[in-house]
Scaffold this motif. Structure first.
Motif, short mmCIF file in Angstrom:
data_model
loop_
_atom_site.label_atom_id
_atom_site.label_comp_id
_atom_site.label_asym_id
_atom_site.label_seq_id
_atom_site.Cartn_x
_atom_site.Cartn_y
_atom_site.Cartn_z
N MET A 83 11.55 24.75 68.01
CA MET A 83 12.24 25.83 68.70
C MET A 83 12.50 25.39 70.14
N ASN A 84 13.77 25.32 70.50
CA ASN A 84 14.17 24.95 71.85
C ASN A 84 14.91 26.12 72.50
N SER A 85 15.02 26.04 73.82
CA SER A 85 15.74 27.08 74.57
C SER A 85 15.27 28.48 74.17
N LEU A 86 13.97 28.65 74.16
CA LEU A 86 13.40 29.92 73.70
C LEU A 86 13.78 31.06 74.63
N LYS A 87 13.94 32.23 74.03
CA LYS A 87 14.31 33.44 74.75
C LYS A 87 13.22 34.50 74.54
N PRO A 88 13.10 35.45 75.46
CA PRO A 88 12.10 36.52 75.26
C PRO A 88 12.27 37.24 73.92
N GLU A 89 13.49 37.35 73.45
CA GLU A 89 13.71 38.04 72.17
C GLU A 89 13.26 37.23 70.97
N ASP A 90 12.83 35.99 71.19
CA ASP A 90 12.24 35.19 70.11
C ASP A 90 10.76 35.52 69.92
N THR A 91 10.21 36.34 70.80
CA THR A 91 8.80 36.72 70.69
C THR A 91 8.56 37.46 69.38
N ALA A 92 7.60 36.96 68.60
CA ALA A 92 7.31 37.53 67.28
C ALA A 92 6.14 36.77 66.67
N VAL A 93 5.66 37.30 65.56
CA VAL A 93 4.77 36.54 64.70
C VAL A 93 5.65 35.79 63.70
N TYR A 94 5.45 34.50 63.63
CA TYR A 94 6.24 33.65 62.74
C TYR A 94 5.45 33.31 61.49
N TYR A 95 6.09 33.47 60.35
CA TYR A 95 5.47 33.21 59.06
C TYR A 95 6.25 32.12 58.32
N CYS A 96 5.52 31.20 57.72
CA CYS A 96 6.20 30.30 56.79
C CYS A 96 6.04 30.85 55.38
N ALA A 97 6.98 30.49 54.54
CA ALA A 97 7.01 31.02 53.18
C ALA A 97 7.51 29.95 52.23
N MET A 98 7.07 30.06 50.99
CA MET A 98 7.43 29.09 49.96
C MET A 98 8.03 29.81 48.78
N SER A 99 9.12 29.28 48.26
CA SER A 99 9.78 29.88 47.12
C SER A 99 9.84 28.90 45.96
N GLN A 100 9.50 29.38 44.78
CA GLN A 100 9.58 28.56 43.58
C GLN A 100 11.00 28.53 43.01
N MET A 101 11.86 29.37 43.57
CA MET A 101 13.25 29.33 43.16
C MET A 101 13.95 28.23 43.94
N GLY A 102 14.97 27.67 43.38
CA GLY A 102 15.65 26.57 44.03
C GLY A 102 16.79 26.99 44.93
N VAL A 103 16.75 28.22 45.42
CA VAL A 103 17.86 28.75 46.21
C VAL A 103 17.37 29.02 47.63
N LEU A 104 18.17 28.64 48.61
CA LEU A 104 17.82 28.90 50.00
C LEU A 104 18.16 30.36 50.32
N SER A 105 17.23 31.25 50.03
CA SER A 105 17.50 32.66 50.21
C SER A 105 17.03 33.13 51.58
N THR A 106 17.72 34.18 52.08
CA THR A 106 17.30 34.82 53.32
C THR A 106 16.45 36.06 53.02
N ARG A 107 16.22 36.35 51.76
CA ARG A 107 15.49 37.56 51.35
C ARG A 107 14.01 37.26 51.21
N ALA A 108 13.19 37.95 51.95
CA ALA A 108 11.76 37.72 51.92
C ALA A 108 11.16 37.97 50.54
N SER A 109 11.75 38.89 49.79
CA SER A 109 11.20 39.25 48.47
C SER A 109 11.28 38.11 47.47
N LEU A 110 12.09 37.11 47.76
CA LEU A 110 12.24 35.98 46.83
C LEU A 110 11.29 34.84 47.14
#
Length: 124
Positions: A83-110
């Motif tokens: 993460m470069n050029s960080l902004k105050p609005e980037d403040t958050a808890v960041y989570y990594c996630a793993m999907s067994q589906m082979g699709v680059l989804s933006t949906r957390a439920s997948l």
């Protein structure tokens, strides 16, 4: 059961960099799509970036495109978020996630497995 362990969060001034890591030891790490999501205290969770098992294909939220880079080292069973050029609005808890589906989804439920989260705080 897959365990994902994030590290690298912390506090930084606006404009500075941070690199997050997420270790997911296991013999099949390279098969899975990996992603980063984030959640600010008063907001819903937000997709940040994802990467294919091979690392060739990536996808980013518009809010971080050009500033954040997702990558992975399959020899180390680890995914990174630079993460470069960080902004105050980037403040958050960041989570990594793993999907067994082979699709680059933006949906957390997948996504099937999640880390415990790491706090990133950006001050102005």
């Amino acid at each position: 059961q897959v365990q994902l362990v994030e590290s690298g969060g912390g506090s930084v001034q606006a404009g500075g960099p941070l690199r997050l890591s997420c270790a997911a030891p296991g013999p099949t790490f390279s098969r899975y799509v990996m992603a980063w999501f984030r959640q600010a205290s008063v907001n819903e969770g937000e997709f940040v970036a994802s990467i294919s098992g091979s690392g060739v294909t990536t996808n980013y939220a518009d809010s971080v495109k050009g500033r954040f880079t997702i990558s992975r080292d399959n020899a180390k069973d680890t995914v990174y978020l630079q993460m470069n050029s960080l902004k105050p609005e980037d403040t958050a808890v960041y989570y990594c996630a793993m999907s067994q589906m082979g699709v680059l989804s933006t949906r957390a439920s997948l996504y099937d497995y999640w880390g415990q989260g790491t706090q990133v705080t950006v001050s102005s």
